[in-house]
Structure formats: structure tokens, C-alpha cells
Design a protein around this motif. Structure first.
Motif, short mmCIF file in Angstrom:
data_model
loop_
_atom_site.label_atom_id
_atom_site.label_comp_id
_atom_site.label_asym_id
_atom_site.label_seq_id
_atom_site.Cartn_x
_atom_site.Cartn_y
_atom_site.Cartn_z
N LEU A 1 13.29 2.07 -1.62
CA LEU A 1 13.46 0.67 -1.23
C LEU A 1 12.74 -0.27 -2.20
O LEU A 1 13.22 -1.38 -2.46
CB LEU A 1 12.94 0.46 0.19
N ARG B 1 14.52 -3.26 -3.99
CA ARG B 1 14.05 -4.59 -3.64
C ARG B 1 13.42 -5.33 -4.82
O ARG B 1 13.74 -6.49 -5.08
CB ARG B 1 13.03 -4.47 -2.50
N LEU C 1 10.16 4.74 0.92
CA LEU C 1 9.48 3.55 0.44
C LEU C 1 9.71 3.34 -1.05
O LEU C 1 9.99 2.22 -1.51
CB LEU C 1 7.98 3.65 0.73
N THR D 1 10.09 -3.81 0.89
CA THR D 1 11.31 -3.12 1.30
C THR D 1 12.47 -4.04 1.61
O THR D 1 13.62 -3.60 1.60
CB THR D 1 11.03 -2.25 2.54
N LEU E 1 11.57 -0.28 9.61
CA LEU E 1 11.39 0.70 8.53
C LEU E 1 11.26 2.11 9.08
O LEU E 1 11.90 3.05 8.59
CB LEU E 1 10.16 0.33 7.71
#
Length: 328
Positions: free
Chosen positions: A250, A254, A247, A214, A222
């Protein structure tokens, strides 16, 4: 498909004669299967269970090796409304026992039936009425030759009973060991599954994973971000939980992974993940925008890399690090 109870004089069905569903709370259960390839103990137990059901129902078209698929037993014939777990042989609902339409009990295991019969005969013999008095008011002496035979018969019966009880106790012990092993394996498999479902347990207590997937520093941050976004994330008709929505988004930002690859990780369709990313990134932009602050010019100059200062002096205001996300 219409299901009906096969017990004698039981008329419970899932549908009426007009094809309408009957909502009376009655459930229907199929006959237990004989599990032959999961160990000798389980095989023997499930075999006895299937024999017990056949003996309890006592339907002429139902035998151990021939049970039609449309034959069911309804919840009316169990104390708790459903069959007990197959390993709990002592439970009264291990076999159907209520409202069976007959009163005769038929043994499903001849060996145990004979043992019970011998015990009953032994008790009857011990409680027999005393011999009548003779004319002199004395009871006649028993035949000495008959006494050892009776004692021998009782000893043989007791020995057989003890052997049978020892075998049953040994089986119960082995069954408990097998149940404990299966419960332990079940807990282990559940833990492994939770680790692979990309839920909270996948990142909990592992900040290294959190930073890798993340970019956030720890799991607490988070969850804090999720708390801020939760009221605004769509939560109806979604195959992904709010945590999975955040999640997966991200991870796209990421790691720059392909949408299809992340869809495989979360076990959803590519279109589902694309829609999730679009909705989540929009919510993040709306609610997290106030957290992004543009530094002052002197702060930017202070943190400017030395090579840029030598090459461009004070003309550089900010360095933008871009990344590419493929879109449809």
C-alpha cells in the motif's frame, strides 16, 4: 567446535570421539566476564561472580585473569540447569555448586570469610562448657581483668558485623535501584523498537498515519483488508509478516516511493520487497476485485466537475487519474 566441561571428574562433551554430536540436553556455559565499565556496583558484583566461579571449579589452569576460551561449565552443575542472572547474588545458581569433584570450600572474598569466621567463634564462645567445680563444690570466680577484654572483643566483633551488614544492605538497595532503572529502560527501548519495525504498533491508534501511508480511512479498515487477504498470502519462508506485506504494498501504491527506499524501511533486500509487492498485488487483485463497482452513467454525470461539463458536455463518461510505478 567440541566443547567440554572443565569441572573435575565431569566428562560431558558436545561431541563423541568420532565427531558426532551428542544429543543429551546438556548445555555449556562460559565463565562470567568482569564488567569494568558499567558502573562501580556492577563492576564489583561481576568481579565477585567471576572469582566465585573460579573458586568453585578449582582448576589449576584457571585463574581470575587467565581463563582459556575452551573452558566451559555444563548444566549438570546447576540446580536449574543454567546459571542465574548475574545480579541475583542470592540465587543458589549464581555459581556452579553441584558435582564439583571436591568437598573443600574455598572463600572467594577474604573479608566476608573472616567476618563469618568471627561470628562462628563468637557463637562457640557463648556456648562453651561451664567451668569445672572446685573441691568445695563451687565454680571458681572468673578473672575480673579478663572479663572486660572478652566483652570488648565481642563488642568489636559485633560492631564489625553490623558495619558489614549495613554495607551489604546498602549495596542491595543500590542494586535494586539499578535493576529497576535497567528494566524501565528496557521497556522504553522495546516500545521504541516496535514503533520502528513497521508492525501493527506503528499505525495502531493513529488514523492520520494510516491515511498517509495507505490511503485507507482508519486502522480498522486496514485490518479488515488484511483479514480478507490473510488466507491467500504466502506465509512460509517470508522475512516479512502478512501485515508488513500489505503495508509495504500500500505504501508503494500510495506514496510511489522507490522500491529500494521501502526496502530500507522494512530492513529487507530490494529483491525481497519486489517479490513481496508482486505476490501481494496479485492477491489483492484477485480477492478485492468484487469490491470495485462501476457507477451508473447518471451518477458519473452528477459528480462531474463543472469545468468538464462546460467544455465537453455529456461526452465525458469518466476521468481516469493515473499514476506511474517504475518496474524492473
Amino acid at each position: 567446535m567440541v566443547n567440554a566441561c572443565c569441572v573435575t571428574n565431569c566428562h560431558n562433551r558436545t561431541h563423541d570421539r568420532h565427531g558426532n554430536r551428542i544429543s543429551n540436553g546438556v548445555r555449556f556455559f562460559s565463565f562470567p566476564a568482569w564488567k569494568q565499565h558499567v558502573g562501580s556496583q556492577v563492576s564489583e558484583l561481576t568481579k565477585r561472580l567471576r572469582m566465585a566461579w573460579v573458586a568453585a571449579v578449582r582448576w589449576k589452569n584457571i585463574t581470575f585473569n587467565n581463563i582459556p576460551r575452551h573452558m566451559f561449565v555444563c548444566s549438570r552443575h546447576f540446580h536449574k540447569g543454567k546459571p542465574a542472572y548475574e545480579m541475583l547474588e542470592c540465587d543458589p545458581d549464581w555459581v556452579p555448586s553441584l558435582h564439583l569433584g571436591h568437598t573443600e570450600v574455598k572463600a572467594t572474598h577474604s573479608g566476608r570469610f573472616n567476618q563469618r569466621k568471627q561470628r562462628q567463634q563468637a557463637v562457640t564462645g557463648n556456648n562453651a562448657a561451664p567451668a569445672p567445680l572446685d573441691l568445695a563444690g563451687q565454680r571458681p570466680e572468673m578473672d575480673e581483668a579478663a572479663t572486660p577484654d572478652g566483652a570488648s572483643q565481642m563488642d568489636d566483633t559485633g560492631s564489625k558485623d553490623n558495619t558489614a551488614e549495613q554495607q551489604e544492605c546498602l549495596f542491595c538497595s543500590c542494586r535494586r535501584v539499578e535493576i529497576n532503572r535497567l528494566l524501565k529502560e528496557n521497556r522504553r527501548l522495546k516500545e521504541e523498537l516496535s514503533q520502528k519495525k513497521m508492525e501493527e504498533d506503528f499505525l495502531k491508534d493513529d488514523d492520520v498515519k494510516v491515511r498517509y501511508y495507505t490511503g485507507l480511512p482508519c486502522f480498522a479498515v486496514l485490518m479488515g483488508v488484511l483479514t480478507q487477504l490473510l488466507p491467500c498470502l504466502p506465509q512460509t519462508g517470508r522475512k516479512l509478516s502478512p501485515f508488513q506485506m500489505l503495508l509495504s504494498t500500500l505504501m508503494c501504491l500510495r506514496l510511489n516511493l522507490p522500491i529500494q527506499h521501502i526496502a530500507y524501511l522494512f530492513s529487507v533486500a530490494r529483491k525481497t520487497l519486489s517479490t513481496t509487492f508482486r505476490d501481494t498485488i496479485g492477491t489483492m487483485f484477485t480477492h478485492l476485485k468484487p469490491l470495485v463497482h462501476w457507477p451508473e452513467r447518471h451518477c458519473l454525470q452528477t459528480t462531474m466537475p463543472h469545468q468538464f461539463v462546460e467544455a465537453f458536455g455529456n461526452r465525458v463518461a469518466v476521468i481516469v487519474d493515473c499514476f506511474e510505478i517504475r518496474i524492473e
